[in-house]
Design a protein around this motif. Structure first.
Motif, PDB file in Angstrom:
ATOM      1  N   TYR A  13      22.805  33.582  48.721  1.00 14.19           N
ATOM      2  CA  TYR A  13      23.591  34.725  49.166  1.00 14.19           C
ATOM      3  C   TYR A  13      25.060  34.346  49.358  1.00 14.19           C
ATOM      4  O   TYR A  13      25.963  35.134  49.029  1.00 14.19           O
ATOM      5  N   THR A  14      25.316  33.146  49.872  1.00 15.82           N
ATOM      6  CA  THR A  14      26.707  32.732  50.082  1.00 15.82           C
ATOM      7  C   THR A  14      27.480  32.698  48.769  1.00 15.82           C
ATOM      8  O   THR A  14      28.590  33.231  48.672  1.00 15.82           O
ATOM      9  N   THR A  15      26.904  32.088  47.725  1.00 12.50           N
ATOM     10  CA  THR A  15      27.633  32.003  46.454  1.00 12.50           C
ATOM     11  C   THR A  15      27.860  33.390  45.869  1.00 12.50           C
ATOM     12  O   THR A  15      28.928  33.659  45.292  1.00 12.50           O
ATOM     13  N   ARG A  16      26.905  34.290  46.043  1.00 13.05           N
ATOM     14  CA  ARG A  16      27.068  35.640  45.512  1.00 13.05           C
ATOM     15  C   ARG A  16      28.118  36.422  46.302  1.00 13.05           C
ATOM     16  O   ARG A  16      28.947  37.136  45.722  1.00 13.05           O
ATOM     17  N   TYR A  17      28.124  36.294  47.623  1.00 14.91           N
ATOM     18  CA  TYR A  17      29.142  36.985  48.428  1.00 14.91           C
ATOM     19  C   TYR A  17      30.538  36.440  48.137  1.00 14.91           C
ATOM     20  O   TYR A  17      31.523  37.196  48.093  1.00 14.91           O
ATOM     21  N   LEU A  18      30.638  35.123  47.938  1.00 12.45           N
ATOM     22  CA  LEU A  18      31.935  34.550  47.572  1.00 12.45           C
ATOM     23  C   LEU A  18      32.442  35.148  46.263  1.00 12.45           C
ATOM     24  O   LEU A  18      33.630  35.490  46.137  1.00 12.45           O
ATOM     25  N   LEU A  19      31.533  35.287  45.308  1.00 11.54           N
ATOM     26  CA  LEU A  19      31.938  35.809  44.004  1.00 11.54           C
ATOM     27  C   LEU A  19      32.376  37.263  44.092  1.00 11.54           C
ATOM     28  O   LEU A  19      33.441  37.625  43.571  1.00 11.54           O
ATOM     29  N   ILE A  20      31.593  38.117  44.752  1.00 10.07           N
ATOM     30  CA  ILE A  20      31.987  39.531  44.794  1.00 10.07           C
ATOM     31  C   ILE A  20      33.197  39.737  45.693  1.00 10.07           C
ATOM     32  O   ILE A  20      33.959  40.689  45.489  1.00 10.07           O
ATOM     33  N   GLY A  21      33.395  38.831  46.655  1.00  8.62           N
ATOM     34  CA  GLY A  21      34.633  38.885  47.429  1.00  8.62           C
ATOM     35  C   GLY A  21      35.835  38.597  46.547  1.00  8.62           C
ATOM     36  O   GLY A  21      36.883  39.244  46.662  1.00  8.62           O
ATOM     37  N   ALA A  22      35.684  37.636  45.634  1.00 12.84           N
ATOM     38  CA  ALA A  22      36.772  37.318  44.701  1.00 12.84           C
ATOM     39  C   ALA A  22      36.994  38.428  43.693  1.00 12.84           C
ATOM     40  O   ALA A  22      38.128  38.688  43.272  1.00 12.84           O
ATOM     41  N   GLU A  29      41.361  24.592  33.409  1.00 13.98           N
ATOM     42  CA  GLU A  29      40.089  23.923  33.651  1.00 13.98           C
ATOM     43  C   GLU A  29      39.457  24.394  34.958  1.00 13.98           C
ATOM     44  O   GLU A  29      40.165  24.758  35.909  1.00 13.98           O
ATOM     45  N   LEU A  30      38.136  24.358  34.989  1.00 15.71           N
ATOM     46  CA  LEU A  30      37.387  24.596  36.220  1.00 15.71           C
ATOM     47  C   LEU A  30      36.321  23.512  36.349  1.00 15.71           C
ATOM     48  O   LEU A  30      35.666  23.157  35.373  1.00 15.71           O
ATOM     49  N   ASN A  31      36.161  23.020  37.573  1.00 15.05           N
ATOM     50  CA  ASN A  31      35.160  21.997  37.859  1.00 15.05           C
ATOM     51  C   ASN A  31      34.137  22.568  38.830  1.00 15.05           C
ATOM     52  O   ASN A  31      34.427  22.760  40.004  1.00 15.05           O
ATOM     53  N   VAL A  32      32.942  22.847  38.326  1.00 10.78           N
ATOM     54  CA  VAL A  32      31.892  23.412  39.176  1.00 10.78           C
ATOM     55  C   VAL A  32      31.007  22.324  39.770  1.00 10.78           C
ATOM     56  O   VAL A  32      29.999  22.634  40.420  1.00 10.78           O
ATOM     57  N   GLY A  33      31.367  21.053  39.582  1.00  9.97           N
ATOM     58  CA  GLY A  33      30.535  19.972  40.088  1.00  9.97           C
ATOM     59  C   GLY A  33      29.186  19.982  39.385  1.00  9.97           C
ATOM     60  O   GLY A  33      29.103  20.005  38.168  1.00  9.97           O
ATOM     61  N   ASN A  34      28.108  19.996  40.193  1.00  8.77           N
ATOM     62  CA  ASN A  34      26.754  19.989  39.640  1.00  8.77           C
ATOM     63  C   ASN A  34      26.043  21.310  39.915  1.00  8.77           C
ATOM     64  O   ASN A  34      24.811  21.366  39.969  1.00  8.77           O
ATOM     65  N   ALA A  35      26.827  22.382  40.083  1.00 10.56           N
ATOM     66  CA  ALA A  35      26.287  23.682  40.499  1.00 10.56           C
ATOM     67  C   ALA A  35      26.050  24.583  39.293  1.00 10.56           C
ATOM     68  O   ALA A  35      26.978  25.235  38.789  1.00 10.56           O
ATOM     69  N   GLY A  36      24.815  24.649  38.830  1.00 14.06           N
ATOM     70  CA  GLY A  36      24.494  25.427  37.641  1.00 14.06           C
ATOM     71  C   GLY A  36      24.723  26.911  37.812  1.00 14.06           C
ATOM     72  O   GLY A  36      25.253  27.583  36.912  1.00 14.06           O
ATOM     73  N   VAL A  53      26.809  28.409  39.832  1.00 12.18           N
ATOM     74  CA  VAL A  53      28.255  28.656  39.894  1.00 12.18           C
ATOM     75  C   VAL A  53      28.849  28.645  38.495  1.00 12.18           C
ATOM     76  O   VAL A  53      29.647  29.521  38.128  1.00 12.18           O
ATOM     77  N   LEU A  54      28.452  27.675  37.688  1.00 12.47           N
ATOM     78  CA  LEU A  54      28.921  27.623  36.297  1.00 12.47           C
ATOM     79  C   LEU A  54      28.578  28.908  35.565  1.00 12.47           C
ATOM     80  O   LEU A  54      29.440  29.549  34.938  1.00 12.47           O
ATOM     81  N   ARG A  55      27.330  29.311  35.630  1.00 10.19           N
ATOM     82  CA  ARG A  55      26.881  30.448  34.837  1.00 10.19           C
ATOM     83  C   ARG A  55      27.506  31.747  35.320  1.00 10.19           C
ATOM     84  O   ARG A  55      27.902  32.588  34.504  1.00 10.19           O
ATOM     85  N   PHE A  56      27.620  31.938  36.624  1.00  5.27           N
ATOM     86  CA  PHE A  56      28.263  33.152  37.132  1.00  5.27           C
ATOM     87  C   PHE A  56      29.715  33.224  36.677  1.00  5.27           C
ATOM     88  O   PHE A  56      30.212  34.284  36.288  1.00  5.27           O
ATOM     89  N   LEU A  57      30.402  32.080  36.708  1.00  6.43           N
ATOM     90  CA  LEU A  57      31.836  32.078  36.392  1.00  6.43           C
ATOM     91  C   LEU A  57      32.123  32.066  34.896  1.00  6.43           C
ATOM     92  O   LEU A  57      33.235  32.401  34.481  1.00  6.43           O
ATOM     93  N   MET A  58      31.156  31.709  34.081  1.00  5.01           N
ATOM     94  CA  MET A  58      31.383  31.770  32.634  1.00  5.01           C
ATOM     95  C   MET A  58      31.712  33.192  32.198  1.00  5.01           C
ATOM     96  O   MET A  58      32.573  33.404  31.336  1.00  5.01           O
ATOM     97  N   SER A  59      31.059  34.184  32.789  1.00  7.74           N
ATOM     98  CA  SER A  59      31.380  35.574  32.442  1.00  7.74           C
ATOM     99  C   SER A  59      32.724  35.988  33.023  1.00  7.74           C
ATOM    100  O   SER A  59      33.523  36.653  32.355  1.00  7.74           O
ATOM    101  N   VAL A  60      32.981  35.605  34.268  1.00  9.65           N
ATOM    102  CA  VAL A  60      34.266  35.941  34.894  1.00  9.65           C
ATOM    103  C   VAL A  60      35.421  35.317  34.115  1.00  9.65           C
ATOM    104  O   VAL A  60      36.494  35.918  33.973  1.00  9.65           O
ATOM    105  N   ALA A  61      35.190  34.123  33.574  1.00 14.37           N
ATOM    106  CA  ALA A  61      36.238  33.433  32.814  1.00 14.37           C
ATOM    107  C   ALA A  61      36.651  34.195  31.565  1.00 14.37           C
ATOM    108  O   ALA A  61      37.727  33.939  31.004  1.00 14.37           O
ATOM    109  N   ALA A  62      35.835  35.138  31.133  1.00 18.31           N
ATOM    110  CA  ALA A  62      36.194  35.941  29.962  1.00 18.31           C
ATOM    111  C   ALA A  62      37.409  36.821  30.226  1.00 18.31           C
ATOM    112  O   ALA A  62      38.002  37.364  29.287  1.00 18.31           O
ATOM    113  N   PHE A  89      35.311  24.605  31.200  1.00 23.09           N
ATOM    114  CA  PHE A  89      34.468  24.088  32.271  1.00 23.09           C
ATOM    115  C   PHE A  89      34.141  22.641  31.939  1.00 23.09           C
ATOM    116  O   PHE A  89      33.491  22.363  30.933  1.00 23.09           O
ATOM    117  N   ILE A  90      34.599  21.724  32.771  1.00 23.27           N
ATOM    118  CA  ILE A  90      34.477  20.298  32.456  1.00 23.27           C
ATOM    119  C   ILE A  90      33.074  19.790  32.796  1.00 23.27           C
ATOM    120  O   ILE A  90      32.316  20.427  33.529  1.00 23.27           O
TER     121      ILE A  90
END
Length: 430
Positions: A23-32, A84-91, A93-102, A109-110
């Motif tokens: 829920y935290t990662t999703r709320y962060l994303l929709i807040g952004a 560049e974006l560094n999502v660390g090891n967070a799959g 986060v990577l996948r959610f932001l791949m669409s936003v990056a469009a 994404f490194i």
């Protein structure tokens, strides 16, 4: 860091469940993605949620926080131009932001974790993005991945749900912001439907309208919508709490875990019913799960797709159950931080457990007398594996030494601290 988990007979006490990572990662994303300022109360603090914080800041969100809450001033559909974006090891986060990056001119994404996230496939989402006119330069579906805006448009989109529901969630977050209406058809099967329900719940809280078919395989999304800034409260986390509850189940215990809502839409809430079915003495009332463990568990058969991130903890409990347990419909565990079937089964065998694997199953021949342990085992950089192996170590004759145990911080930084507060005997070696 190595964690030396010693045999522990008794766990006793009360802890607060950590806040939900999902829920935290999703709320962060929709807040952004909102235009205005959103507030999130009790956000989770873990490597995954920290990765989302870091990335939305890089994309232009203004994030401030204190001990209780976080405020986010969003960028809507106009993120900052970053290279560049560094999502660390967070799959996720990577996948959610791949669409936003469009919405950006070009973002790479490194590959910061070549032995973990760097091995995971993202082809299904890449194929869907290409259908929308997005330019993608990828390494056969794996990191590093470069997303370019191309001729971004809505319309009819097909995405496979065979590997992960995160690909679908990614599209659901992004498509309402497009100028055109969109239709999303999910091909094949859809894994972890319950988690898609969390995505839809969060999106609706931000004022976005999405029409979903009853089976969650087809979606109609009106374009030109805007996320509204809101106030959100993050609920307690069932996936992490599953490991605490399992540890209590396999020991003599009197343990309470607070902040676990009975009406939560988290699929891992099902672990409460799984433990009940295994004969564990527990109650779940007023947001409190109370376990009185007596080391007597019985085997069962369970559809793990309903509680994906709780499966390994339940498998660890089943190691000590009377009879043969079977967790089926769990093939998507193979596509996580590690292969959570083969890699986990191999480590369990080292510890003395009698387990088998199938392509989409884990089968456990329980040993109520316990396992021998006394060996050093590998975590495979996977937080869920670490938590589950710890449970096994507590009931072993000689304990277990878990390598790379610091990776538990990906979702549950206080896991060992919480177990120690309940009486677990765990030591650490750098």
């Amino acid at each position: 860091m190595k964690a030396i988990v010693k045999p522990t007979n008794l766990l006793e006490g009360t802890i607060n469940a950590l806040s939900s990572k999902n829920y935290t990662t999703r709320y962060l994303l929709i807040g952004a993605l909102a235009e205005g300022t959103s507030t999130i109360y009790y956000p989770a603090h873990s490597e995954d949620s920290d990765a989302m914080r870091r990335c939305i800041r890089d994309l232009g969100a203004i994030v401030e926080e204190d001990e209780e809450k976080m405020t986010i001033q969003g960028f809507g559909r106009n993120p900052r131009d970053v290279s560049e974006l560094n999502v660390g090891n967070a799959g996720a986060v990577l996948r959610f932001l791949m669409s936003v990056a469009a919405f950006c001119p070009k973002v790479t994404f490194i590959n910061a974790y070549p032995d973990s996230l760097g091995k995971r496939p993202h082809n299904d989402l890449i194929d869907a993005l290409k259908q929308m006119g997005v330019e993608v330069d990828d390494n056969q579906g794996k990191l590093p991945i470069t997303i370019g805006k191309g001729k971004l448009h809505g319309g009819k989109i097909q995405v496979s749900g065979n590997v992960s529901s995160q690909f679908l969630s990614s599209l659901l977050f992004m498509t309402p912001l497009l100028d055109e209406d969109s239709e999303i058809e999910v091909l094949h099967d859809l894994k972890s439907k319950v988690i898609v329900g969390q995505t839809l719940e969060v999106i609706a809280q931000a004022g976005i309208q999405i029409q979903a078919s009853e089976d969650l395989m087809h979606y109609t999304i009106r374009g030109g919508q805007k996320y509204q800034p809101q106030k959100y409260v993050v609920q307690g986390d069932y996936p992490g709490s599953a490991a605490i509850l399992a540890a209590a189940a396999v020991t003599h215990s009197d343990v309470k875990v607070l902040r676990l809502e009975e009406n939560s839409k988290q699929g891992e809430k099902a672990v409460v019913d799984v433990l009940r079915a295994m004969g564990v003495n527990l109650t779940h009332e007023n947001g409190i799960v109370h376990v009185r463990g007596n080391q007597q568990l019985k085997a069962g058969e369970f559809d793990g797709d309903h509680f994906t991130d709780g499966v390994l903890a339940m498998v660890a409990a089943a190691v000590f159950a009377e009879g043969t347990s079977r967790f089926y419909n769990v093939e998507n565990l193979r596509y996580k931080e590690c292969d959570r079937i083969t890699d986990f089964v191999n480590e369990l065998r080292k510890a003395g457990a009698d387990v088998e694997e199938r392509q989409s199953e884990i089968i456990i021949h329980g040993r109520p007398q316990g396992v021998t342990g006394g060996v050093e085992i590998n975590a495979h950089y996977d937080h869920r594996v670490i938590m589950a192996l710890t449970i096994v170590g507590l009931r072993s004759e000689k304990g277990l030494t878990i390598n790379d145990a610091h990776h538990v911080a990906k979702s549950y930084p206080h896991y060992f601290e919480h177990l120690i507060s309940l009486g677990a005997q765990i030591e650490f070696v750098d």
